[in-house]
Design a protein around this motif. Structure first.
Motif, PDB file in Angstrom:
ATOM      1  N   LYS A 218     -70.501  -3.564  29.117  1.00 55.32           N
ATOM      2  CA  LYS A 218     -71.286  -3.235  27.913  1.00 55.32           C
ATOM      3  C   LYS A 218     -72.779  -3.414  28.148  1.00 55.32           C
ATOM      4  CE  LYS A 218     -69.105  -6.397  25.599  1.00 55.32           C
ATOM      5  NZ  LYS A 218     -68.120  -6.705  26.653  1.00 55.32           N
ATOM      6  N   THR A 219     -73.148  -4.590  28.672  1.00 56.57           N
ATOM      7  CA  THR A 219     -74.573  -4.885  28.835  1.00 56.57           C
ATOM      8  C   THR A 219     -75.207  -3.952  29.867  1.00 56.57           C
ATOM      9  OG1 THR A 219     -74.105  -7.167  28.243  1.00 56.57           O
ATOM     10  CG2 THR A 219     -76.227  -6.750  29.275  1.00 56.57           C
ATOM     11  N   THR A 220     -74.453  -3.667  30.914  1.00 57.67           N
ATOM     12  CA  THR A 220     -74.961  -2.750  31.947  1.00 57.67           C
ATOM     13  C   THR A 220     -75.194  -1.364  31.345  1.00 57.67           C
ATOM     14  OG1 THR A 220     -73.643  -3.981  33.551  1.00 57.67           O
ATOM     15  CG2 THR A 220     -74.459  -1.831  34.248  1.00 57.67           C
TER      16      THR A 220
ATOM     17  N   VAL B  24     -78.113  -1.618  20.535  1.00 55.58           N
ATOM     18  CA  VAL B  24     -77.578  -2.962  20.305  1.00 55.58           C
ATOM     19  C   VAL B  24     -76.444  -3.254  21.284  1.00 55.58           C
ATOM     20  CG1 VAL B  24     -76.569  -4.524  18.592  1.00 55.58           C
ATOM     21  CG2 VAL B  24     -78.074  -2.664  17.835  1.00 55.58           C
ATOM     22  N   ASP B  25     -76.598  -4.339  22.018  1.00 53.26           N
ATOM     23  CA  ASP B  25     -75.544  -4.799  22.928  1.00 53.26           C
ATOM     24  C   ASP B  25     -74.752  -5.892  22.213  1.00 53.26           C
ATOM     25  OD1 ASP B  25     -74.010  -5.411  25.179  1.00 53.26           O
ATOM     26  OD2 ASP B  25     -75.507  -6.811  25.957  1.00 53.26           O
ATOM     27  N   ASN B  26     -73.465  -5.674  22.033  1.00 49.55           N
ATOM     28  CA  ASN B  26     -72.658  -6.606  21.241  1.00 49.55           C
ATOM     29  C   ASN B  26     -71.842  -7.565  22.086  1.00 49.55           C
ATOM     30  OD1 ASN B  26     -72.920  -5.986  18.320  1.00 49.55           O
ATOM     31  ND2 ASN B  26     -72.424  -3.923  19.057  1.00 49.55           N
TER      32      ASN B  26
ATOM     33  N   ALA C 119     -77.140  -8.753  20.777  1.00 51.12           N
ATOM     34  CA  ALA C 119     -76.384  -9.387  19.696  1.00 51.12           C
ATOM     35  C   ALA C 119     -75.235 -10.240  20.235  1.00 51.12           C
ATOM     36  CB  ALA C 119     -75.857  -8.308  18.744  1.00 51.12           C
ATOM     37  N   ASP C 120     -75.241 -10.485  21.528  1.00 55.57           N
ATOM     38  CA  ASP C 120     -74.207 -11.330  22.127  1.00 55.57           C
ATOM     39  C   ASP C 120     -74.736 -12.765  22.202  1.00 55.57           C
ATOM     40  OD1 ASP C 120     -72.320 -12.583  23.671  1.00 55.57           O
ATOM     41  OD2 ASP C 120     -72.278 -11.059  25.246  1.00 55.57           O
ATOM     42  N   PRO C 121     -74.056 -13.757  21.575  1.00 51.65           N
ATOM     43  CA  PRO C 121     -74.547 -15.134  21.628  1.00 51.65           C
ATOM     44  C   PRO C 121     -74.703 -15.618  23.073  1.00 51.65           C
ATOM     45  CG  PRO C 121     -72.647 -14.963  20.170  1.00 51.65           C
ATOM     46  CD  PRO C 121     -72.808 -13.628  20.821  1.00 51.65           C
TER      47      PRO C 121
ATOM     48  N   SER D 162     -76.245 -14.433  25.586  1.00 54.25           N
ATOM     49  CA  SER D 162     -77.196 -13.338  25.805  1.00 54.25           C
ATOM     50  C   SER D 162     -77.522 -13.105  27.277  1.00 54.25           C
ATOM     51  CB  SER D 162     -78.517 -13.665  25.111  1.00 54.25           C
ATOM     52  OG  SER D 162     -78.323 -14.505  24.006  1.00 54.25           O
ATOM     53  N   ASN D 163     -77.506 -11.861  27.715  1.00 55.13           N
ATOM     54  CA  ASN D 163     -78.021 -11.556  29.053  1.00 55.13           C
ATOM     55  C   ASN D 163     -78.617 -10.158  29.186  1.00 55.13           C
ATOM     56  OD1 ASN D 163     -75.612 -10.199  29.037  1.00 55.13           O
ATOM     57  ND2 ASN D 163     -75.071 -10.705  31.129  1.00 55.13           N
ATOM     58  N   LEU D 164     -78.857  -9.502  28.044  1.00 57.05           N
ATOM     59  CA  LEU D 164     -79.499  -8.180  28.116  1.00 57.05           C
ATOM     60  C   LEU D 164     -80.915  -8.311  28.678  1.00 57.05           C
ATOM     61  CD1 LEU D 164     -79.296  -5.122  27.506  1.00 57.05           C
ATOM     62  CD2 LEU D 164     -80.154  -5.607  25.212  1.00 57.05           C
TER      63      LEU D 164
END
Ligand SMILES: Nc1ncnc2c1ncn2[C@@H]1O[C@H](COP(=O)(O)OP(=O)(O)OP(=O)(O)O)[C@@H](O)[C@H]1O
Ligand SMILES: [Mg+2]
Length: 201
Positions: free
Chosen positions: A13-15, A126-128, A35-37, A39-41
């Motif tokens: 997802k993040t990629t 938005v990255d979830n 939006a991922d707790p 976080s790594n975006l």
């Protein structure tokens, strides 16, 4: 254009979000929302994140606001500081979800801030977090695209189908949905191909 990326854990997802952001940056300013707790975006975009929206929300609840300042003004200033500004992309990292306290007021202020902020950008991506909580909590809504990332495993494809079903059931105002197949390494097996066809994924 507003795009949210969703899917099972570790599918990419993040990629995918970072690659889409990189493309959209050519077309106008992009707001990237992590939006991922977990976080790594920021790392994937090469942007340093020092604090998150979650930190600010706690601050507004727990700390004394500087004298002569209203809570809403203070929160707006602090949220503005949290935004990491890049060339054609700004990054907002949501951080950890709310704790046990009463967060109605900071959440209300956050919503107002986000509504205003979004207007400054041509695209929002938005990255979830993995899973479906962002759907059931209705934080994912009013989108041009919901992109569900899956690898070729049956578990991941089934998770993608559940995400689609839930997003339809909850009537979240999502205009288009797409399946992004990642790590295919030669594509799907004929059985998986048939399943994707049949489910309409
Ligand atoms: N197509 C690919 N080929 C090789 N490696 C990949 C590919 N897509 C993603 N990866 C790698 O797989 C790992 C997981 O990817 P990523 O962090 O994008 O997944 P995620 O779905 O966001 O995970 P999480 O659910 O933990 O947020 C990363 O190390 C990433 O670099
Ligand atoms: Mg991720």
């Amino acid at each position: 254009m507003t795009i949210a990326v969703s899917g099972k854990g570790g599918t990419g997802k993040t990629t995918v979000a970072a690659l889409i952001i990189r493309e959209l940056m050519r077309d106008g300013p992009v707001l990237a929302v992590d939006a991922d707790p977990n976080s790594n975006l920021g790392e994937q975009l090469g942007m340093d994140v020092e604090e998150t929206v979650g930190d600010i929300r706690e601050e507004v609840i727990e700390r004394e606001i500087p004298p002569g300042m209203t809570k809403d003004r203070y929160m707006e200033l602090r949220l503005q500081e949290t935004l990491v500004e890049g060339e054609s992309v700004d990054l907002l990292t949501m951080g950890r979800p709310e704790g046990p306290g009463c967060y109605c007021y900071p959440n209300y202020l956050l919503r107002a801030f986000l509504d205003k902020l979004v207007g400054n950008y041509k695209h929002v991506v938005v990255d979830n977090e993995a899973g479906m909580e962002h759907l059931s909590r209705r934080t994912t809504r009013d989108l041009d695209w919901l992109l569900v990332v899956s690898d070729p495993s049956v578990a991941s494809l089934k998770a993608a189908l559940r995400i689609r079903e839930l997003s339809e059931k909850l009537k979240l105002g999502i205009r288009k949905k797409g399946l992004v197949l990642n790590r295919t390494d030669g594509g799907l097996s004929p059985l998986q191909e048939e399943w994707v066809e049949r489910t309409g994924l």
